[in-house]
Design a protein around this motif. Structure first.
Motif, PDB file in Angstrom:
ATOM      1  N   ASN A  43      74.009  38.733 -15.526  1.00 12.68           N
ATOM      2  CA  ASN A  43      73.420  37.625 -14.777  1.00 12.68           C
ATOM      3  C   ASN A  43      73.872  36.298 -15.352  1.00 12.68           C
ATOM      4  O   ASN A  43      74.123  36.183 -16.554  1.00 12.68           O
ATOM      5  N   ASP A  44      73.939  35.291 -14.528  1.00 13.17           N
ATOM      6  CA  ASP A  44      74.391  33.978 -14.985  1.00 13.17           C
ATOM      7  C   ASP A  44      73.469  33.368 -16.023  1.00 13.17           C
ATOM      8  O   ASP A  44      73.914  32.600 -16.876  1.00 13.17           O
ATOM      9  N   ASP A  45      72.168  33.674 -15.960  1.00 13.40           N
ATOM     10  CA  ASP A  45      71.189  32.998 -16.819  1.00 13.40           C
ATOM     11  C   ASP A  45      70.657  33.879 -17.941  1.00 13.40           C
ATOM     12  O   ASP A  45      69.620  33.592 -18.527  1.00 13.40           O
ATOM     13  N   ASN A  46      71.382  34.956 -18.264  1.00 13.66           N
ATOM     14  CA  ASN A  46      71.005  35.819 -19.381  1.00 13.66           C
ATOM     15  C   ASN A  46      72.180  35.965 -20.345  1.00 13.66           C
ATOM     16  O   ASN A  46      73.244  35.391 -20.134  1.00 13.66           O
ATOM     17  N   ALA A  47      71.963  36.749 -21.394  1.00 10.82           N
ATOM     18  CA  ALA A  47      73.043  37.034 -22.349  1.00 10.82           C
ATOM     19  C   ALA A  47      74.269  37.530 -21.608  1.00 10.82           C
ATOM     20  O   ALA A  47      74.176  38.139 -20.541  1.00 10.82           O
ATOM     21  N   THR A 227      77.889  27.755 -31.418  1.00  8.39           N
ATOM     22  CA  THR A 227      77.661  29.140 -31.814  1.00  8.39           C
ATOM     23  C   THR A 227      76.633  29.787 -30.906  1.00  8.39           C
ATOM     24  O   THR A 227      75.529  29.278 -30.733  1.00  8.39           O
ATOM     25  N   ALA A 228      77.009  30.918 -30.321  1.00  9.98           N
ATOM     26  CA  ALA A 228      76.110  31.636 -29.416  1.00  9.98           C
ATOM     27  C   ALA A 228      74.897  32.161 -30.171  1.00  9.98           C
ATOM     28  O   ALA A 228      74.979  32.540 -31.340  1.00  9.98           O
ATOM     29  N   MET A 229      73.779  32.180 -29.475  1.00  9.31           N
ATOM     30  CA  MET A 229      72.573  32.793 -30.010  1.00  9.31           C
ATOM     31  C   MET A 229      72.585  34.284 -29.704  1.00  9.31           C
ATOM     32  O   MET A 229      73.162  34.726 -28.711  1.00  9.31           O
ATOM     33  N   ASN A 230      71.943  35.046 -30.565  1.00  4.98           N
ATOM     34  CA  ASN A 230      71.680  36.444 -30.261  1.00  4.98           C
ATOM     35  C   ASN A 230      70.580  36.478 -29.209  1.00  4.98           C
ATOM     36  O   ASN A 230      69.443  36.082 -29.465  1.00  4.98           O
ATOM     37  N   LEU A 231      70.907  36.932 -28.023  1.00  3.27           N
ATOM     38  CA  LEU A 231      69.927  36.984 -26.938  1.00  3.27           C
ATOM     39  C   LEU A 231      69.489  38.404 -26.628  1.00  3.27           C
ATOM     40  O   LEU A 231      68.991  38.697 -25.540  1.00  3.27           O
ATOM     41  N   ASN A 336      76.881  38.631 -26.590  1.00  5.29           N
ATOM     42  CA  ASN A 336      75.687  38.286 -27.380  1.00  5.29           C
ATOM     43  C   ASN A 336      74.405  38.910 -26.849  1.00  5.29           C
ATOM     44  O   ASN A 336      73.318  38.406 -27.105  1.00  5.29           O
ATOM     45  N   GLY A 337      74.515  40.042 -26.128  1.00  5.47           N
ATOM     46  CA  GLY A 337      73.332  40.653 -25.544  1.00  5.47           C
ATOM     47  C   GLY A 337      72.984  42.027 -26.047  1.00  5.47           C
ATOM     48  O   GLY A 337      72.224  42.755 -25.403  1.00  5.47           O
ATOM     49  N   GLY A 338      73.510  42.419 -27.200  1.00  2.47           N
ATOM     50  CA  GLY A 338      73.160  43.712 -27.767  1.00  2.47           C
ATOM     51  C   GLY A 338      73.464  44.858 -26.833  1.00  2.47           C
ATOM     52  O   GLY A 338      74.478  44.871 -26.132  1.00  2.47           O
ATOM     53  N   ASP A 339      72.586  45.830 -26.776  1.00  6.90           N
ATOM     54  CA  ASP A 339      72.808  47.006 -25.948  1.00  6.90           C
ATOM     55  C   ASP A 339      72.601  46.729 -24.465  1.00  6.90           C
ATOM     56  O   ASP A 339      72.767  47.616 -23.634  1.00  6.90           O
ATOM     57  N   TYR A 340      72.259  45.498 -24.141  1.00  5.11           N
ATOM     58  CA  TYR A 340      72.193  45.088 -22.746  1.00  5.11           C
ATOM     59  C   TYR A 340      73.592  44.942 -22.154  1.00  5.11           C
ATOM     60  O   TYR A 340      73.777  44.970 -20.946  1.00  5.11           O
TER      61      TYR A 340
END
Length: 356
Positions: A43-47, A227-231, A336-340
């Motif tokens: 999605n545009d507004d998520n990790a 720097t990207a955040m972990n989301l 930056n979205g982990g297992d997502y």
């Protein structure tokens, strides 16, 4: 290009709900193929993530979707924690010192870190580089949250092993992935050069290659605005802030990864003989974590010689680069979205369909 990649050799355990990748298949063009899979899975507004495909020094595709942090979309200059992809850079740091005559790969670890137990005498720099040291992995073999208080740093890891010198096997007798080995390699860079690992990487690798969006995120670093955040759903490793470097902690953008890989593939970083040492397979496929282990790299392809690179998983950051020697091509994915995140191996295989 890459069949059967065992993704995400992690600097830590991955967290969060596993994303079920929506497989959209091969479309008429590379751009349409990768745009479609990104659109279906993010999605545009998520990790999110950024993916880039290069062949013969030509950019075939770069696409991205999602945000680096709230209200800030991912771009080519977004800086991601590379996780275990950092190990390739640490290996190169050691090999540059080898080229300059400051270290020998067969030297004992005790030649540089005499504080460690004498039972470690037979462990060489070579063993650290190819995960044959027998040193337990501080993140995957031990209860890190129980043995280290508060922040996880290289100094704390080093002092833990001074006091707890147990080994899992004799050096050179087996291969078992060890983040600890690369933490100690970073310590050796510090001892040999008299500079911090971060300073050495900046002066000897980042600056000469024009990697202007790269730095080492140790406990002294200032996190940049880009720097990207972990989301992902978890924001710490075993409940601790982690600043261990050498094994992880490098931060780089896609632009910097492109510059690095192009320079590496064209022989602009290491001398030919040294690069050959780095890319030698030191474990047979049936004993390697992938299909062959070199210095800071693994072979992904079944033949153990065509496709190589590294993967990474650190908290919410997921990374991979893969180089195809025969096709003079490389693919990089940073997220930056982990297992997502969607399955990187699937995306790599989609892209590989368009390599000539």
């Amino acid at each position: 290009m890459v069949m059967g990649i065992l993704l995400f050799i992690s600097a830590c355990n991955s967290n969060g709900k596993k994303h079920e990748t929506i497989k959209t298949g091969v479309q008429s063009t590379l751009a349409e193929t990768l745009d479609t899979v990104l659109e279906a899975n993010l999605n545009d507004d998520n990790a999110g993530l950024i993916i880039s495909v290069w062949q013969n020094d030509v950019n075939l595709y770069t696409g991205m979707k999602g945000i680096a942090k709230p209200y800030l979309p991912i771009t080519e200059n977004t800086q991601f924690r590379l996780a275990s992809v950092s190990k390739t850079f640490t290996a190169i740091a050691i090999l540059k010192l080898y080229e300059q005559g400051f270290v020998d790969l067969e030297d004992s670890i005790l030649d540089y870190l005499p504080e460690l137990d004498q039972s470690w005498q037979d462990i060489s720099l070579h063993h650290l580089l190819v995960h044959q040291s027998g040193i337990p992995d501080i993140f995957n073999d031990l209860e890190t949250h129980q043995i280290i208080d508060n922040e996880i740093t290289n100094d704390k890891i080093f002092h833990y092993f001074i006091e707890n010198p147990m080994l899992e096997f004799n050096a050179g007798s087996n291969e078992d992935y060890s983040n600890t080995g690369y933490v100690l390699l970073a310590k050796i860079v510090n001892i040999v050069t008299g500079n911090t690992f971060a300073s050495y990487m900046e002066s000897e690798i980042f600056s000469p290659l024009g990697m202007n969006h790269s730095y080492i995120l140790d406990e002294h670093a200032e996190i940049t605005e880009q720097t990207a955040m972990n989301l992902a759903t978890e924001h710490k490793i075993f409940g601790r802030e982690s600043f261990s470097y050498g094994s992880a902690a490098q931060v780089s953008s896609m632009v910097d990864m492109q510059r690095f890989l192009s320079a590496f593939m064209t022989g602009k970083i290491l001398q030919p003989e040294t690069k050959a040492l780095m890319m030698t397979t030191y474990s047979p496929p049936d004993e390697s974590l992938f299909n062959g282990t070199g210095y800071g790299i693994f072979y992904f392809s079944d033949d153990g010689k065509t496709v190589y690179g590294h993967t990474g998983g650190h908290d919410g950051f997921r990374t991979i680069y893969a180089i195809n020697r025969e096709k003079n091509a490389f693919i990089v994915i940073l997220g930056n979205g982990g297992d997502y995140m969607p399955d990187y191996s699937y995306m790599v295989e989609l892209a590989a369909e368009f390599l000539e």
